[in-house]
Design a protein around this motif. Structure first.
Motif, PDB file in Angstrom:
ATOM      1  N   VAL A   1       4.079  18.011 -87.380  1.00  0.00           N
ATOM      2  CA  VAL A   1       3.930  16.918 -86.425  1.00  0.00           C
ATOM      3  C   VAL A   1       5.182  16.063 -86.514  1.00  0.00           C
ATOM      4  N   SER A   2       5.686  15.609 -85.360  1.00  0.00           N
ATOM      5  CA  SER A   2       6.996  14.984 -85.384  1.00  0.00           C
ATOM      6  C   SER A   2       7.249  14.144 -84.147  1.00  0.00           C
ATOM      7  N   GLY A   3       8.042  13.072 -84.349  1.00  0.00           N
ATOM      8  CA  GLY A   3       8.570  12.323 -83.223  1.00  0.00           C
ATOM      9  C   GLY A   3       9.878  12.889 -82.727  1.00  0.00           C
ATOM     10  N   GLY A   4      10.361  13.969 -83.354  1.00  0.00           N
ATOM     11  CA  GLY A   4      11.598  14.587 -82.902  1.00  0.00           C
ATOM     12  C   GLY A   4      12.295  15.414 -83.965  1.00  0.00           C
ATOM     13  N   ASN A   5      12.931  14.758 -84.931  1.00  0.00           N
ATOM     14  CA  ASN A   5      13.820  15.457 -85.856  1.00  0.00           C
ATOM     15  C   ASN A   5      13.103  16.396 -86.814  1.00  0.00           C
ATOM     16  N   HIS A   6      11.952  16.009 -87.311  1.00  0.00           N
ATOM     17  CA  HIS A   6      11.216  16.897 -88.210  1.00  0.00           C
ATOM     18  C   HIS A   6      10.741  18.142 -87.466  1.00  0.00           C
ATOM     19  N   GLY A   7      10.380  17.973 -86.208  1.00  0.00           N
ATOM     20  CA  GLY A   7       9.986  19.116 -85.404  1.00  0.00           C
ATOM     21  C   GLY A   7      11.128  20.087 -85.197  1.00  0.00           C
ATOM     22  N   ILE A   8      12.310  19.546 -84.911  1.00  0.00           N
ATOM     23  CA  ILE A   8      13.493  20.398 -84.765  1.00  0.00           C
ATOM     24  C   ILE A   8      13.757  21.151 -86.061  1.00  0.00           C
ATOM     25  N   ALA A   9      13.733  20.421 -87.171  1.00  0.00           N
ATOM     26  CA  ALA A   9      14.056  21.028 -88.465  1.00  0.00           C
ATOM     27  C   ALA A   9      13.064  22.111 -88.830  1.00  0.00           C
ATOM     28  N   THR A  10      11.786  21.840 -88.659  1.00  0.00           N
ATOM     29  CA  THR A  10      10.770  22.843 -88.995  1.00  0.00           C
ATOM     30  C   THR A  10      10.910  24.070 -88.116  1.00  0.00           C
ATOM     31  N   ALA A  11      11.126  23.854 -86.827  1.00  0.00           N
ATOM     32  CA  ALA A  11      11.254  24.983 -85.904  1.00  0.00           C
ATOM     33  C   ALA A  11      12.456  25.855 -86.243  1.00  0.00           C
TER      34      ALA A  11
ATOM     35  N   ALA B   1      14.231  27.508 -80.647  1.00  0.00           N
ATOM     36  CA  ALA B   1      14.208  28.125 -81.981  1.00  0.00           C
ATOM     37  C   ALA B   1      13.029  29.070 -82.156  1.00  0.00           C
ATOM     38  N   GLY B   2      12.153  29.133 -81.157  1.00  0.00           N
ATOM     39  CA  GLY B   2      11.021  30.052 -81.210  1.00  0.00           C
ATOM     40  C   GLY B   2       9.693  29.427 -81.551  1.00  0.00           C
ATOM     41  N   ALA B   3       9.658  28.109 -81.733  1.00  0.00           N
ATOM     42  CA  ALA B   3       8.403  27.448 -82.074  1.00  0.00           C
ATOM     43  C   ALA B   3       7.542  27.259 -80.834  1.00  0.00           C
ATOM     44  N   HIS B   4       6.233  27.207 -81.051  1.00  0.00           N
ATOM     45  CA  HIS B   4       5.303  26.829 -79.997  1.00  0.00           C
ATOM     46  C   HIS B   4       5.157  25.310 -80.052  1.00  0.00           C
ATOM     47  N   VAL B   5       5.518  24.627 -78.972  1.00  0.00           N
ATOM     48  CA  VAL B   5       5.504  23.164 -78.940  1.00  0.00           C
ATOM     49  C   VAL B   5       4.292  22.684 -78.151  1.00  0.00           C
TER      50      VAL B   5
END
Length: 320
Positions: A75-85, A114-118
Motif C-alpha cells: 500500500v502506498s501514496g507513490g514511492n513505496h508502490g514504485i519500489a515494491t513493483a 514494472a508488471g505490478a497489478h495496481v
C-alpha cells in the motif's frame, strides 16, 4: 522492540547487490542559502527514485519460497508502490500495489510498467483496508514502514551518511509513517552518539506529530498534497523509535514544502518532490532554534515528481 545498529548492518549486507550507495555531497548552494554548512544525502538518485527501494528489497529477499510463489501486496501514496513493483519484478515476484486515487499518475504508470497489478482506492484509509482483504488471500504484505525488516533497511541511508559525511551536528529527515527516520536515527545514534535527528511533516499529514501528542499512534485526517508522506497513522514500532531517538518533529505547510522543491532545484541543482522539499523550511527553523554553528545533513528522500506536478503546485500556492 527497537531495532539495533547490527540489524541495520545486516540489512546493508543483504541489499547491497540490489541498491545504490547514493552520493553524500556538500552543497555550496544550500550552504549559502541557509547560512550554515549543508551536506546532502541524495536518495533521489536511488533505484526507483527514492529510498523506498532499500526497505522493499530487504522485505522481498526475506520471503520464503512459498511466500514468493504466492506474491506480495503493498500500500502506498507513490514511492513505496514504485519500489515494491520494480524490485518485485526484478526478483521475479508477482506484486499488487494499492494506492489512493490521489497518488501521482507517474507512480501508477511506473508500477504498472514494472508488471505490478495496481488497484486504486478512494482514500488512503480505503487502500489500507483493501490490502487487509488481499492478505486473507495469501499475499504477503510489504508494509511501507511498520516492519523491522523494512526499518532496518531504510536505516542503511543513515549508515552510509555516518560513513561518508564529514562532521555533522543535525540531520533533517522527512516523515510519512516514520520508517526512514526510525532506521536513520538508529544507525546515526550508534555511529555518532551526539548527533541530533529532526523529523519534518506537512500540515495535513501529521501522523507522527499526532502520535507524540497522544502518547501512542492515532488516526489522522489526511489533507496534504504531499501524498508520499500521507500515512493514516504512525505505527507502535515507528512511534517508539521516534519518541526515543528523535529530537523533535516539525511541521511545515504544503506551500513551504513546494517552495523547498523549487529552492532545491535553483540552489542545489536537484529535481526533487515536496516530500524532500520540506526539509529546507524545517532546516531554517532548526537553525533559528540552535544557531548557525550547526552543521546540517539533509536527506533528500526522493525525486518522483514531474515538472507538470511541480508547476501545478507552484501555481496553486502562488509560488515563483
Amino acid at each position: 522492540m527497537l531495532i539495533t545498529a547490527r540489524d541495520v548492518e545486516a540489512a546493508a549486507a543483504q541489499i547491497t547487490p540490489h541498491v545504490l550507495r547514493t552520493p553524500t555531497v556538500t552543497s555550496p548552494g544550500l550552504t549559502g542559502l541557509l547560512g550554515a554548512p549543508v551536506t546532502t544525502k541524495l536518495e533521489l538518485l536511488q533505484r526507483t527514485g527514492s529510498f523506498k527501494s532499500r526497505g522493499a528489497t530487504a522485505k522481498l529477499l526475506s520471503l520464503s519460497d512459498e511466500e514468493r510463489a504466492a506474491g506480495v501486496v503493498a500500500v502506498s501514496g507513490g514511492n513505496h508502490g514504485i519500489a515494491t513493483a520494480v524490485m518485485a519484478g526484478a526478483l521475479g515476484i508477482d506484486a499488487t500495489v494499492v494506492m489512493p486515487r490521489t497518488a501521482p499518475r507517474r507512480a501508477v504508470e511506473t508500477a504498472e510498467a514494472a508488471g505490478a497489478h495496481v488497484v486504486l482506492a478512494d482514500t488512503m484509509d480505503a487502500a489500507f483496508a483493501h490490502v487487509d482483504e488481499l492478505r486473507t488471500k495469501g499475499l504477503t504484505l510489504v508494509h511501507p514502514f511498520d516492519d523491522p525488516v523494512v526499518i532496518a533497511a531504510q536505516g542503511t541511508v543513515g549508515l552510509e551518511l555516518a560513513e561518508d559525511a564529514g562532521e555533522l551536528t543535525d540531520i533533517v529527515v522527512s516523515i510519512g509513517g516514520g520508517g526512514l527516520i526510525s532506521g536513520v536515527a538508529t544507525a546515526l545514534k550508534a555511529r555518532r552518539p551526539g548527533i541530533r535527528v529532526w523529523g519534518v511533516e506537512t500540515e495535513g499529514a501529521q501522523a507522527m506529530t499526532a502520535a507524540l501528542a497522544a502518547g501512542a499512534p492515532v488516526p489522522v485526517r489526511l489533507t496534504s498534497v504531499v501524498t508520499t508522506l500521507s500515512a493514516p497513522s504512525a505505527s507502535p514500532l515507528t512511534y517508539e523509535h521516534v519518541s526515543t531517538l528523535v529530537t523533535d518533529v516539525l511541521t511545515v505547510t504544503d506551500a513551504e514544502a513546494v517552495q523547498g522543491t523549487l529552492d532545491l532545484a535553483e540552489h542545489a541543482k536537484l529535481w526533487t518532490e515536496p516530500a524532500a522539499g520540506c526539509v529546507l523550511p524545517a532546516a531554517r527553523r532548526i537553525l533559528n532554534r540552535i544557531g548557525k554553528n550547526a552543521k546540517l545533513g539533509l536527506i533528500i528522500c526522493g525525486g518522483n515528481a514531474t515538472t507538470a506536478d511541480v508547476h501545478a503546485w507552484a501555481e496553486r500556492f502562488n509560488l515563483t
